[in-house]
Scaffold this active site. Sequence first.
Site, PDB file in Angstrom:
ATOM      1  N   GLY A 238       0.838  -1.214   0.000  1.00  0.00           N
ATOM      2  CA  GLY A 238       0.000   0.000   0.000  1.00  0.00           C
ATOM      3  C   GLY A 238       0.858   1.242   0.000  1.00  0.00           C
ATOM      4  O   GLY A 238       2.089   1.162  -0.098  1.00  0.00           O
TER       5      GLY A 238
ATOM      6  N   GLU B 153      -0.223   0.835  -6.181  1.00  0.00           N
ATOM      7  CA  GLU B 153       0.734   0.529  -5.110  1.00  0.00           C
ATOM      8  C   GLU B 153       0.991  -0.978  -4.997  1.00  0.00           C
ATOM      9  O   GLU B 153       2.113  -1.402  -4.739  1.00  0.00           O
ATOM     10  CB  GLU B 153       0.232   1.084  -3.762  1.00  0.00           C
ATOM     11  CG  GLU B 153       0.377   2.593  -3.609  1.00  0.00           C
ATOM     12  CD  GLU B 153       1.820   3.030  -3.322  1.00  0.00           C
ATOM     13  OE1 GLU B 153       2.695   2.166  -3.112  1.00  0.00           O
ATOM     14  OE2 GLU B 153       2.073   4.249  -3.332  1.00  0.00           O
TER      15      GLU B 153
ATOM     16  N   GLU C 249       4.718  -2.492  -5.472  1.00  0.00           N
ATOM     17  CA  GLU C 249       5.411  -3.137  -4.349  1.00  0.00           C
ATOM     18  C   GLU C 249       5.523  -4.653  -4.467  1.00  0.00           C
ATOM     19  O   GLU C 249       6.367  -5.259  -3.807  1.00  0.00           O
ATOM     20  CB  GLU C 249       4.728  -2.764  -3.028  1.00  0.00           C
ATOM     21  CG  GLU C 249       4.841  -1.272  -2.726  1.00  0.00           C
ATOM     22  CD  GLU C 249       4.503  -0.931  -1.296  1.00  0.00           C
ATOM     23  OE1 GLU C 249       4.900   0.157  -0.856  1.00  0.00           O
ATOM     24  OE2 GLU C 249       3.821  -1.729  -0.616  1.00  0.00           O
TER      25      GLU C 249
ATOM     26  N   SER D 164      -8.006   5.817  13.294  1.00  0.00           N
ATOM     27  CA  SER D 164      -7.677   6.205  14.679  1.00  0.00           C
ATOM     28  C   SER D 164      -6.533   7.209  14.677  1.00  0.00           C
ATOM     29  O   SER D 164      -5.486   6.952  14.086  1.00  0.00           O
ATOM     30  CB  SER D 164      -7.232   4.986  15.487  1.00  0.00           C
ATOM     31  OG  SER D 164      -8.284   4.086  15.609  1.00  0.00           O
ATOM     32  N   PRO D 165      -6.713   8.342  15.363  1.00  0.00           N
ATOM     33  CA  PRO D 165      -5.599   9.289  15.473  1.00  0.00           C
ATOM     34  C   PRO D 165      -4.447   8.560  16.180  1.00  0.00           C
ATOM     35  O   PRO D 165      -4.671   7.798  17.107  1.00  0.00           O
ATOM     36  CB  PRO D 165      -6.157  10.407  16.351  1.00  0.00           C
ATOM     37  CG  PRO D 165      -7.649  10.269  16.279  1.00  0.00           C
ATOM     38  CD  PRO D 165      -7.925   8.814  16.092  1.00  0.00           C
TER      39      PRO D 165
ATOM     40  N   GLU E   5      11.170  -6.748   0.278  1.00  0.00           N
ATOM     41  CA  GLU E   5      10.829  -8.146   0.040  1.00  0.00           C
ATOM     42  C   GLU E   5       9.312  -8.235  -0.099  1.00  0.00           C
ATOM     43  O   GLU E   5       8.587  -7.587   0.635  1.00  0.00           O
ATOM     44  CB  GLU E   5      11.297  -8.949   1.269  1.00  0.00           C
ATOM     45  CG  GLU E   5      11.164 -10.453   1.181  1.00  0.00           C
ATOM     46  CD  GLU E   5      11.454 -11.114   2.554  1.00  0.00           C
ATOM     47  OE1 GLU E   5      12.339 -10.621   3.284  1.00  0.00           O
ATOM     48  OE2 GLU E   5      10.753 -12.071   2.887  1.00  0.00           O
TER      49      GLU E   5
END
Lengths: 154, 154
Positions: free
Chosen positions: A59, A75, A79, A95-96, A126
């Site tokens: 991601g 992405e 990757e 969540s902050p 990897e």
Amino acid sequence: MYNGFWLFNAIKLKENPNIMQMVRYNCALTVDCVIFCKEGVVLIKRKNPPFQGDYALPGGFVDEDETAEEACIRETFEETGLTIKDPQLAGVYSSPGRDPRGRTVSIAFFAKADNQSLQAGDDAAEATVISDWQNISLAFDHKKIIRDTLKRHQ
Amino acid sequence: MYNGFWLFNAIKLKENPNIMQMVRYNCALTVDCVIFCKEGVVLIKRKNPPFQGDYALPGGFVDEDETAEEACIRETFEETGLTIKDPQLAGVYSSPGRDPRGRTVSIAFFAKADNQSLQAGDDAAEATVISDWQNISLAFDHKKIIRDTLKRHQ
């Protein structure tokens, strides 16, 4: 750090109340992709901090000219070398404090892929399929993302 | 407009490659809440541009200290007086250009509420239940959000 621009914006608005206020960016939007295959979950080893060396879902950050779905496809390919089609929304993680670098909100997707073409890309040290993901250290809240997705989709 | 900060950040990183790069904010995150009731969908009339005077889903910008779910509960209460519980993720709307004010990405939720307590809040000119939402002008991509949610949840 943005005060100068927003002060300028506020003055312009006061002078001309009919112009539209620009939106103020409030987060860094990312995507994460959960790909299950027979042998486990596709994970990458992080090359850079934070969580350098830990496994993570493929991601990254959403570019300004693409949707979250497009970012997920791009992405994942960059990757892992995997081409995914039609990623399905799996969850939103907001969540902050979930990212030590600042406020990131991640849109998690669920996808299927043929893992024959798995290979690490530029941002990943990897790319591999891990069956034992429950018992290893994963970056951010990625273990929760995988668990939630597993509950919902399998 | 953020160049000063990011230049500073880049210099710090060059001097000390072990420190972590801060995230760069790339969008304004918003929430929208789809509340169906027997008579239709709960909508508010927009008091401010863009789409001033059009109907829209209750919602707004996510604050920095709250999750998307918390923002959905707060904004729905502020704009309609309705208390919703346990909002369910309905979709993510991230097409570039969906908001004329700049890049906004909206997390859409689906919720149920008792509409007896419906009343317009500060940011809304009117909060009401509309049965004929298919045939009126709605702000942003809110008609699509309602249609998608209806398909998935009813």
